[in-house]
Scaffold this motif. Structure first.
Motif, mmCIF file in Angstrom:
data_model
loop_
_atom_site.group_PDB
_atom_site.id
_atom_site.type_symbol
_atom_site.label_atom_id
_atom_site.label_comp_id
_atom_site.label_asym_id
_atom_site.label_seq_id
_atom_site.Cartn_x
_atom_site.Cartn_y
_atom_site.Cartn_z
ATOM 1 N N ILE A 270 -38.988 -8.304 -42.737
ATOM 2 C CA ILE A 270 -37.670 -7.772 -43.116
ATOM 3 C C ILE A 270 -36.621 -8.848 -43.083
ATOM 4 O O ILE A 270 -35.633 -8.484 -44.284
ATOM 5 N N SER A 271 -36.583 -9.716 -42.310
ATOM 6 C CA SER A 271 -35.325 -10.658 -42.587
ATOM 7 C C SER A 271 -35.336 -11.240 -43.966
ATOM 8 O O SER A 271 -34.133 -11.459 -44.755
ATOM 9 N N ASP A 272 -36.778 -11.663 -44.575
ATOM 10 C CA ASP A 272 -36.526 -12.363 -45.742
ATOM 11 C C ASP A 272 -36.027 -11.417 -46.901
ATOM 12 O O ASP A 272 -35.302 -11.859 -47.725
ATOM 13 N N ARG B 83 -37.692 -3.223 -48.147
ATOM 14 C CA ARG B 83 -37.538 -3.176 -49.577
ATOM 15 C C ARG B 83 -37.219 -1.531 -50.031
ATOM 16 O O ARG B 83 -36.398 -1.374 -50.750
ATOM 17 N N TYR B 84 -38.167 -0.929 -49.108
ATOM 18 C CA TYR B 84 -37.607 0.574 -49.496
ATOM 19 C C TYR B 84 -36.360 1.046 -48.954
ATOM 20 O O TYR B 84 -35.734 2.057 -49.742
ATOM 21 N N LEU B 85 -36.094 0.646 -47.720
ATOM 22 C CA LEU B 85 -34.712 1.028 -47.193
ATOM 23 C C LEU B 85 -33.797 0.593 -48.143
ATOM 24 O O LEU B 85 -32.664 1.541 -48.413
ATOM 25 N N ILE B 86 -33.631 -0.524 -48.498
ATOM 26 C CA ILE B 86 -32.522 -1.018 -49.455
ATOM 27 C C ILE B 86 -32.434 -0.360 -50.779
ATOM 28 O O ILE B 86 -31.465 0.213 -51.241
ATOM 29 N N GLU B 87 -33.736 -0.063 -51.185
ATOM 30 C CA GLU B 87 -33.753 0.715 -52.415
ATOM 31 C C GLU B 87 -33.190 2.174 -52.278
ATOM 32 O O GLU B 87 -32.274 2.647 -53.280
ATOM 33 N N ASN B 88 -33.455 2.672 -51.075
ATOM 34 C CA ASN B 88 -32.933 4.217 -50.999
ATOM 35 C C ASN B 88 -31.417 4.133 -50.549
ATOM 36 O O ASN B 88 -30.684 4.991 -50.983
ATOM 37 N N ILE B 89 -30.795 3.021 -49.802
ATOM 38 C CA ILE B 89 -29.595 2.802 -49.857
ATOM 39 C C ILE B 89 -28.718 2.691 -50.932
ATOM 40 O O ILE B 89 -27.723 3.384 -51.199
ATOM 41 N N ARG B 90 -29.372 2.021 -52.079
ATOM 42 C CA ARG B 90 -28.775 1.851 -53.354
ATOM 43 C C ARG B 90 -29.040 3.151 -54.282
ATOM 44 O O ARG B 90 -28.548 3.029 -55.438
ATOM 45 N N GLY B 91 -29.605 4.147 -53.971
ATOM 46 C CA GLY B 91 -29.798 5.412 -54.546
ATOM 47 C C GLY B 91 -31.112 5.486 -55.304
ATOM 48 O O GLY B 91 -31.105 6.469 -56.066
ATOM 49 N N GLN B 92 -32.098 4.828 -55.049
ATOM 50 C CA GLN B 92 -33.238 4.811 -55.751
ATOM 51 C C GLN B 92 -34.273 5.715 -54.694
ATOM 52 O O GLN B 92 -35.221 5.185 -54.379
ATOM 53 N N LYS B 93 -33.826 6.970 -54.679
ATOM 54 C CA LYS B 93 -34.669 7.749 -53.617
ATOM 55 C C LYS B 93 -36.149 7.479 -53.678
ATOM 56 O O LYS B 93 -36.739 7.992 -54.679
ATOM 57 N N ASN C 181 -31.437 -10.024 -50.603
ATOM 58 C CA ASN C 181 -30.641 -8.992 -51.147
ATOM 59 C C ASN C 181 -29.175 -8.965 -50.860
ATOM 60 O O ASN C 181 -28.729 -7.905 -50.684
ATOM 61 N N ASP C 182 -28.720 -9.950 -50.048
ATOM 62 C CA ASP C 182 -27.494 -10.091 -49.633
ATOM 63 C C ASP C 182 -26.981 -9.008 -48.601
ATOM 64 O O ASP C 182 -25.831 -8.355 -48.512
#
Length: 324
Positions: A81-83, A292-302, A88-89
Motif C-alpha cells: 500500500i505504502s509504495d 491502486r484501485y482505491l486511488i483510481e476510484n478516488i480520481r473518478g475511474q470507477k 502517487n503523491d
C-alpha cells in the motif's frame, strides 16, 4: 509558529472562517477560500492530514484499517500500500479497531482500505459514497462505491487437499479460523469438497475452532492428542495455527510428518523454516493492488468489480509422501 489566528489575520477574516475552509465546509465564498488556502500554502500551514491537498480541497490521504498485530503478513500488505500511495503523491494513515470510523470522512481522508472483520458491513455501507470510495480485503460486498480485492481461497485449498490425498493421506482433522470470516468459510468448504470428491468421510468431531493465532493451533493439537486415533493429516486454515500445532506435537514427542502431517495457509515468514506445506499469498501485491484501485476510484475511474488474487501451493516436509 504559524497558527490559525495568524492565517485569519493575514486573510482579514475570522478564525471560524479559516476553520470552515480547512474543514472543507461550503459556507465560504470561493474568492475568500482561495485567499485563505494561498496564505496557508505560503506559510506551510498544514494543520491536519489533509495538508498536501489543501489547494484542491481534497485530503490526498488514504486510511488502512486492520486489527491484528500478531500476524506478520500485515506488514507486507502495508509495504505494498505504502509504495503505491507514495508513488502517487498520497499520504497514508494506519488505524486499528473502532478508532478508524472517525477518520473515515472526506474532510480527513479520501478513502479507506479495510482489512478488519470487526468493521461491520453496515458501517461501510453507510460511509461509502461517490466522494468516499472504499476497498475491502476480507469480504465481498455489493455496493456501488466499494471494491472487493480478495484472495481466491477455494481453488488453492482444494488443490492442496487433493495433493495431500495423492500423497497417501486418508484421514483428516481441520483447525478453522473465526467461523464468520469469508476466508475461513471458503477454505473449509474447499477442504470438505476435496474430501467428498475422493470419497473420504469427515466427522465434525475432527473440526476445531481457532482464531488464526498460534496459541489456538497449539490448543487444538493438544485436544486432538487426547483421542485414541490421530488423523493422518491436520489441515489448518492459516500458518500461525499450523505452526502452533506443530510445536504441540513436537512438545509431546510426535514427529511431523511421520506421525501426523500438518498443512497451513498464508506462507508466513516462519513457514519455510518450519518446513510447512502451505499456500502462498502474494501479500505485497495484494496491498499494492488495493491502493491502486482505491486511488483510481478516488480520481473518478470507477471500478468496483470484485478482483480475486491467485495463490500458489508450496509442498514442504510437513506433508511429504506418506509411508506406511
Amino acid at each position: 509558529m504559524t497558527g490559525i489566528k495568524e492565517i485569519a489575520k493575514q486573510a482579514g477574516v475570522s478564525v471560524s472562517t479559516v476553520s470552515n475552509v480547512l474543514n472543507n465546509k461550503k459556507n465560504v465564498g470561493e474568492e475568500t477560500r482561495e485567499r485563505i488556502l494561498k496564505i496557508c500554502e505560503e506559510l506551510s500551514y498544514y494543520p491536519n492530514m489533509a495538508g498536501r491537498g489543501l489547494k484542491s480541497g481534497k485530503p490526498n490521504t488514504i486510511l488502512f484499517n486492520f486489527s491484528d498485530f500478531d500476524r506478520s503478513f500485515y506488514l507486507k500488505i502495508i509495504n505494498g500500500i505504502s509504495d503505491y500511495v507514495n508513488d502517487n503523491d498520497f499520504d497514508l494513515i494506519i488505524c486499528t479497531d473502532k478508532s478508524c470510523e472517525k477518520y473515515m470522512n472526506n474532510s480527513l481522508t479520501s478513502g479507506s482500505i479495510i482489512l478488519d472483520k470487526k468493521m461491520q458491513d453496515e458501517v461501510l455501507n453507510r460511509i461509502a459514497g461517490e466522494n468516499y470510495p472504499i476497498v475491502v480485503l476480507d469480504r465481498i460486498m455489493k455496493n456501488p462505491w466499494i471494491k472487493s480485492v480478495v484472495v481466491n481461497n477455494y481453488e488453492p485449498m482444494y488443490q492442496l487437499i487433493q495433493g495431500v490425498i495423492d500423497r497417501g493421506y486418508r484421514s483428516f482433522g481441520f483447525v478453522g479460523g473465526p467461523e464468520e470470516t469469508a476466508d475461513n468459510k471458503e477454505r473449509y468448504r474447499a477442504f470438505r469438497d476435496a474430501l467428498k470428491a475422493n470419497n473420504i468421510e469427515f466427522q465434525q468431531k475432527s473440526y476445531f475452532a481457532g482464531n488464526y493465532r498460534e496459541k489456538s493451533g497449539y490448543t487444538a493439537a493438544k485436544i486432538l492428542m487426547l483421542s485414541r486415533e490421530l488423523p493422518d493429516c491436520l489441515v489448518c486454515a492459516n500458518d500461525n495455527m499450523a505452526i502452533g500445532a506443530m510445536k504441540a506435537f513436537r512438545d509431546n514427542g510426535l514427529r511431523v510428518p511421520k506421525d501426523i502431517a500438518v498443512t497451513g495457509f498464508d506462507n508466513c515468514d516462519l513457514a519455510e523454516a518450519m518446513g510447512l506445506t502451505t499456500v502462498s499469498i502474494p501479500n505485497y501485491e495484494r496491498g499494492y493492488i488495493a491502493a491502486r484501485y482505491l486511488i483510481e476510484n478516488i480520481r473518478g475511474q470507477k471500478n468496483v468489480e470484485t478482483f480475486k488474487i491467485e495463490a500458489r501451493i508450496i509442498f514442504r516436509e510437513s506433508a511429504g509422501i506418506k509411508k506406511d
